[in-house]
Design a protein around this motif. Structure first.
Motif, short mmCIF file in Angstrom:
data_model
loop_
_atom_site.label_atom_id
_atom_site.label_comp_id
_atom_site.label_asym_id
_atom_site.label_seq_id
_atom_site.Cartn_x
_atom_site.Cartn_y
_atom_site.Cartn_z
N MET A 1 -58.20 -9.94 -7.65
CA MET A 1 -58.31 -11.01 -8.62
C MET A 1 -57.02 -11.07 -9.43
N LEU A 2 -56.53 -12.25 -9.62
CA LEU A 2 -55.34 -12.45 -10.44
C LEU A 2 -55.70 -13.33 -11.63
N MET A 3 -54.98 -13.13 -12.72
CA MET A 3 -55.20 -13.94 -13.91
C MET A 3 -53.99 -14.83 -14.12
N GLN A 4 -54.23 -16.09 -14.40
CA GLN A 4 -53.13 -17.01 -14.66
C GLN A 4 -52.46 -16.65 -15.98
N GLU A 5 -51.17 -16.99 -16.08
CA GLU A 5 -50.44 -16.68 -17.31
C GLU A 5 -51.02 -17.45 -18.47
N GLN A 6 -51.15 -16.80 -19.58
CA GLN A 6 -51.65 -17.37 -20.82
C GLN A 6 -53.01 -18.05 -20.62
N SER A 7 -53.86 -17.43 -19.83
CA SER A 7 -55.19 -17.98 -19.57
C SER A 7 -56.16 -16.82 -19.37
N THR A 8 -57.43 -17.12 -19.52
CA THR A 8 -58.44 -16.10 -19.28
C THR A 8 -59.13 -16.31 -17.93
N LYS A 9 -58.74 -17.36 -17.23
CA LYS A 9 -59.36 -17.64 -15.93
C LYS A 9 -58.73 -16.77 -14.84
N THR A 10 -59.57 -16.30 -13.94
CA THR A 10 -59.08 -15.51 -12.82
C THR A 10 -59.36 -16.25 -11.52
N PHE A 11 -58.57 -15.93 -10.51
CA PHE A 11 -58.79 -16.51 -9.20
C PHE A 11 -58.53 -15.44 -8.14
N ILE A 12 -59.11 -15.66 -6.98
CA ILE A 12 -58.99 -14.69 -5.89
C ILE A 12 -57.66 -14.89 -5.18
#
Length: 79
Positions: free
Chosen positions: A1-12
């Motif tokens: 899982m990675l987290m976008q910069e300056q965000s709390t959303k994660t994506f695979i």
């Protein structure tokens, strides 16, 4: 899982699958067992775990894919 910069959303980012390699031996001499295990352990890929167990009928049956259409036809024949 990675987290976008300056965000709390994660994506695979990637999906890791596990595979199983089954080696079935019969009539292995105790003297050759240590040599076989040494070769097996030295040549296993990184991240692969080795487990040595006695094969059960459930292990044997788990290796085969189920074929529901064939099982349905066999059930019809048995009626």
């Amino acid at each position: 899982m990675l987290m976008q910069e300056q965000s709390t959303k994660t994506f695979i980012d990637s999906l890791l699958k596990t595979h199983e390699r089954v080696v079935q031996l019969s009539h292995l001499n105790a003297t050759l067992c240590s040599v076989f295990m040494e070769v097996l352990l030295k040549n296993q890929p990184e991240g692969v775990q080795v487990s040595v167990t006695e094969q059960t009928e459930a292990d044997f049956n788990a290796r085969f894919k189920t074929r529901p259409e064939l099982e349905g036809l066999m059930a019809q024949i048995k009626k």
